[in-house]
Design a protein around this motif. Structure first.
Motif, PDB file in Angstrom:
ATOM      1  N   THR A 144      48.842  32.422  33.122  1.00 25.08           N
ATOM      2  CA  THR A 144      48.032  33.518  33.674  1.00 25.08           C
ATOM      3  C   THR A 144      48.501  34.878  33.155  1.00 25.08           C
ATOM      4  N   ARG A 169      55.042  39.678  43.207  1.00 25.69           N
ATOM      5  CA  ARG A 169      56.275  39.339  42.482  1.00 25.69           C
ATOM      6  C   ARG A 169      56.527  37.839  42.462  1.00 25.69           C
ATOM      7  N   SER A 170      55.441  37.054  42.384  1.00 22.49           N
ATOM      8  CA  SER A 170      55.648  35.599  42.330  1.00 22.49           C
ATOM      9  C   SER A 170      56.240  35.213  40.979  1.00 22.49           C
ATOM     10  N   HIS A 192      55.523  44.816  46.178  1.00 18.02           N
ATOM     11  CA  HIS A 192      55.437  43.591  46.985  1.00 18.02           C
ATOM     12  C   HIS A 192      55.225  43.978  48.444  1.00 18.02           C
ATOM     13  N   SER A 193      55.383  43.023  49.321  1.00 19.94           N
ATOM     14  CA  SER A 193      55.001  43.285  50.717  1.00 19.94           C
ATOM     15  C   SER A 193      55.934  44.272  51.413  1.00 19.94           C
ATOM     16  N   ILE A 212      48.062  39.300  44.449  1.00 17.98           N
ATOM     17  CA  ILE A 212      48.503  39.393  45.842  1.00 17.98           C
ATOM     18  C   ILE A 212      48.004  38.200  46.676  1.00 17.98           C
ATOM     19  N   GLY A 213      46.737  37.838  46.467  1.00 20.20           N
ATOM     20  CA  GLY A 213      46.152  36.773  47.288  1.00 20.20           C
ATOM     21  C   GLY A 213      45.539  37.306  48.567  1.00 20.20           C
ATOM     22  N   LYS A 214      45.058  38.575  48.529  1.00 22.99           N
ATOM     23  CA  LYS A 214      44.383  39.159  49.696  1.00 22.99           C
ATOM     24  C   LYS A 214      43.055  39.771  49.241  1.00 22.99           C
ATOM     25  N   PHE A 217      41.938  43.806  48.435  1.00 26.04           N
ATOM     26  CA  PHE A 217      43.075  44.580  48.948  1.00 26.04           C
ATOM     27  C   PHE A 217      43.213  45.931  48.228  1.00 26.04           C
ATOM     28  N   VAL A 232      43.983  39.415  39.324  1.00 29.97           N
ATOM     29  CA  VAL A 232      44.393  38.012  39.190  1.00 29.97           C
ATOM     30  C   VAL A 232      43.954  37.198  40.411  1.00 29.97           C
ATOM     31  N   ILE A 234      42.385  35.134  43.435  1.00 32.06           N
ATOM     32  CA  ILE A 234      41.237  34.251  43.660  1.00 32.06           C
ATOM     33  C   ILE A 234      41.257  33.919  45.141  1.00 32.06           C
ATOM     34  N   THR A 269      43.371  31.893  31.905  1.00 35.14           N
ATOM     35  CA  THR A 269      44.503  31.010  32.218  1.00 35.14           C
ATOM     36  C   THR A 269      44.348  29.660  31.516  1.00 35.14           C
TER      37      THR A 269
HETATM   38  P1  NDP Z   1      52.036  34.502  45.940  1.00 31.48           P
HETATM   39  O1  NDP Z   1      51.556  34.286  47.335  1.00 31.48           O
HETATM   40  O2  NDP Z   1      53.120  33.643  45.395  1.00 31.48           O
HETATM   41  O3  NDP Z   1      52.525  36.028  45.797  1.00 31.48           O
HETATM   42  C1  NDP Z   1      51.811  37.065  46.382  1.00 31.48           C
HETATM   43  C2  NDP Z   1      52.558  38.346  46.166  1.00 31.48           C
HETATM   44  O4  NDP Z   1      51.822  39.396  46.780  1.00 31.48           O
HETATM   45  C3  NDP Z   1      53.959  38.356  46.790  1.00 31.48           C
HETATM   46  O5  NDP Z   1      54.904  38.872  45.886  1.00 31.48           O
HETATM   47  C4  NDP Z   1      53.798  39.246  48.010  1.00 31.48           C
HETATM   48  O6  NDP Z   1      54.957  39.992  48.331  1.00 31.48           O
HETATM   49  C5  NDP Z   1      52.718  40.190  47.529  1.00 31.48           C
HETATM   50  N1  NDP Z   1      52.045  40.781  48.683  1.00 31.48           N
HETATM   51  C6  NDP Z   1      51.532  40.153  49.766  1.00 31.48           C
HETATM   52  N2  NDP Z   1      51.045  41.045  50.645  1.00 31.48           N
HETATM   53  C7  NDP Z   1      51.261  42.267  50.111  1.00 31.48           C
HETATM   54  C8  NDP Z   1      51.006  43.583  50.530  1.00 31.48           C
HETATM   55  N3  NDP Z   1      50.424  43.823  51.735  1.00 31.48           N
HETATM   56  N4  NDP Z   1      51.354  44.608  49.742  1.00 31.48           N
HETATM   57  C9  NDP Z   1      51.956  44.391  48.549  1.00 31.48           C
HETATM   58  N5  NDP Z   1      52.235  43.141  48.068  1.00 31.48           N
HETATM   59  C10 NDP Z   1      51.886  42.105  48.855  1.00 31.48           C
HETATM   60  O7  NDP Z   1      50.747  34.452  45.037  1.00 31.48           O
HETATM   61  P2  NDP Z   1      50.542  34.171  43.449  1.00 31.48           P
HETATM   62  O8  NDP Z   1      51.244  35.187  42.645  1.00 31.48           O
HETATM   63  O9  NDP Z   1      50.735  32.745  43.166  1.00 31.48           O
HETATM   64  O10 NDP Z   1      48.961  34.432  43.378  1.00 31.48           O
HETATM   65  C11 NDP Z   1      48.390  35.687  43.673  1.00 31.48           C
HETATM   66  C12 NDP Z   1      46.883  35.560  43.617  1.00 31.48           C
HETATM   67  O11 NDP Z   1      46.505  35.194  42.302  1.00 31.48           O
HETATM   68  C13 NDP Z   1      46.293  34.476  44.524  1.00 31.48           C
HETATM   69  O12 NDP Z   1      45.023  34.911  44.954  1.00 31.48           O
HETATM   70  C14 NDP Z   1      46.139  33.287  43.591  1.00 31.48           C
HETATM   71  O13 NDP Z   1      45.112  32.421  44.012  1.00 31.48           O
HETATM   72  C15 NDP Z   1      45.765  33.976  42.324  1.00 31.48           C
HETATM   73  N6  NDP Z   1      46.094  33.232  41.111  1.00 31.48           N
HETATM   74  C16 NDP Z   1      45.139  33.215  40.158  1.00 31.48           C
HETATM   75  C17 NDP Z   1      45.372  32.572  38.965  1.00 31.48           C
HETATM   76  C18 NDP Z   1      44.311  32.626  37.926  1.00 31.48           C
HETATM   77  O14 NDP Z   1      44.290  31.802  37.042  1.00 31.48           O
HETATM   78  N7  NDP Z   1      43.407  33.615  37.980  1.00 31.48           N
HETATM   79  C19 NDP Z   1      46.609  31.860  38.704  1.00 31.48           C
HETATM   80  C20 NDP Z   1      47.609  32.019  39.749  1.00 31.48           C
HETATM   81  C21 NDP Z   1      47.324  32.676  40.916  1.00 31.48           C
HETATM   82  P3  NDP Z   1      56.337  39.281  48.842  1.00 31.48           P
HETATM   83  O15 NDP Z   1      56.971  38.727  47.606  1.00 31.48           O
HETATM   84  O16 NDP Z   1      57.100  40.399  49.439  1.00 31.48           O
HETATM   85  O17 NDP Z   1      55.920  38.228  49.806  1.00 31.48           O
END
Ligand code: NDP
Length: 288
Positions: A144, A169-170, A192-193, A212-214, A217, A232, A234, A269
């Protein structure tokens, strides 16, 4: 202002065309097709769709593809033995285990990733490949973020000397994305969060990556006018509706360029996975 849409379809096509050409060269030189094996444990419907898409992409690009379906009841030992078998199979140059693993194997994900031969680790998740990325050595990079970087390069968006902000920061997306942008001489901030006053930081970004996954946002007030925004995320918000981490309609009025969801990073990806399989095959065959 209306942002330029960075179509995942267009850039994925370019990445795949390059992979097709390289795969043909490899076949002509070594008499073998680059091969990908995907191990799918259990019957998670989303994982089944992802695996089907990878298999289809292999067919399009002219790669050999094997899907190894294992039941949800598979034990840790059986899964590791399958990885060992594929590590030793010379027709397989790229190997990945579709994540997440089913309930019974949840604690095994790290061990499973670490068992894959780093030379075949086309997901770029093995610590050896992560270390290579961070230290600037050639290796296999998570698909990705690698796809996002390739898209920026193909679109001619300048990175050198620019301010880049990665939200997330995943290990799969945020961290490798930050390393890649830094390797291209961007000045990178990772949020990050626990980040305070996030909007003040994102507003400084020439390149803003949201992982982020929100849903929706990142809002328009968080984006610098003219910035490149890569979404990124979804997020399924209804049975047939996916949205990104960026409020696309509002942000596209402010940004200079933006990726849509769907039709953006997701397509890159899979294309980048094909590029990684070809790269892995080339490396392995050249060093035989
Ligand atoms: P993760 O859940 O592993 O990581 C999410 C990150 O977002 C964490 O670092 C988290 O912080 C941060 N976060 C959460 N809430 C907040 C906030 N309020 N403010 C700032 N940062 C925040 O997710 P992924 O990295 O695996 O995936 C992210 C998104 O991307 C998802 O929607 C996933 O479905 C999508 N994705 C898409 C792909 C594609 O091919 N398009 C491939 C992989 C993922 P903290 O570390 O502090 O918890």
């Amino acid at each position: 202002m209306s942002a330029k849409i960075l179509s995942g379809k267009v850039f994925a096509q370019q990445i795949k065309e390059a992979a097709v050409a390289k795969a043909k060269e490899i076949e002509a030189q070594y008499g073998v097709k680059p091969g990908l094996a995907v191990v799918l444990v259990g019957d998670d419907p989303a994982s089944q769709v992802y695996v089907r898409n990878k298999d289809k992409a292999c067919a399009q690009v002219g790669l050999h593809s094997e899907v190894v379906n294992l039941p949800a009841t598979t034990t840790r030992e059986e899964l590791l033995a399958t990885i060992d078998r594929l590590n030793a199979d010379p027709s397989i140059h790229g190997l990945l285990v579709q994540l997440p693993l089913p309930e019974g194997l949840r604690g095994c994900e790290k061990e499973v990733i670490n068992r894959i031969d780093p030379a075949k680790d086309v997901d770029g998740f093995h610590p050896i490949n992560v270390g290579r990325l961070v230290t600037g050595e050639p290796g296999l990079v998570s698909c990705t973020p690698a796809g996002c970087l390739r898209m920026l390069e193909l679109a001619g968006i300048p990175i050198d000397g620019k301010r880049a902000v990665v939200v997330g920061r995943s290990n799969i997306v945020g961290k490798p994305m930050a390393s890649l942008l830094m390797s291209r001489n961007a000045t990178v901030t990772v949020c990050h969060s626990h980040t305070r006053d996030l909007a003040a930081i994102t507003r400084e970004a020439d390149i803003l990556v949201a992982a982020i996954g929100k849903p929706k946002f990142i809002t328009a007030d968080m984006v610098k006018p003219g910035a490149t925004v890569i979404d990124v995320g979804i997020n399924r918000v209804a049975p047939h509706k996916l949205v990104g981490d960026v409020d696309f309609d509002a942000v596209s009025e402010v940004a200079g360029a933006i990726t849509p969801v769907p039709g953006g990073v997701g397509l890159l990806t899979v294309a980048m996975l094909m590029a990684n399989v070809v790269q892995a095959a080339e490396q392995q065959l050249a060093h035989k």
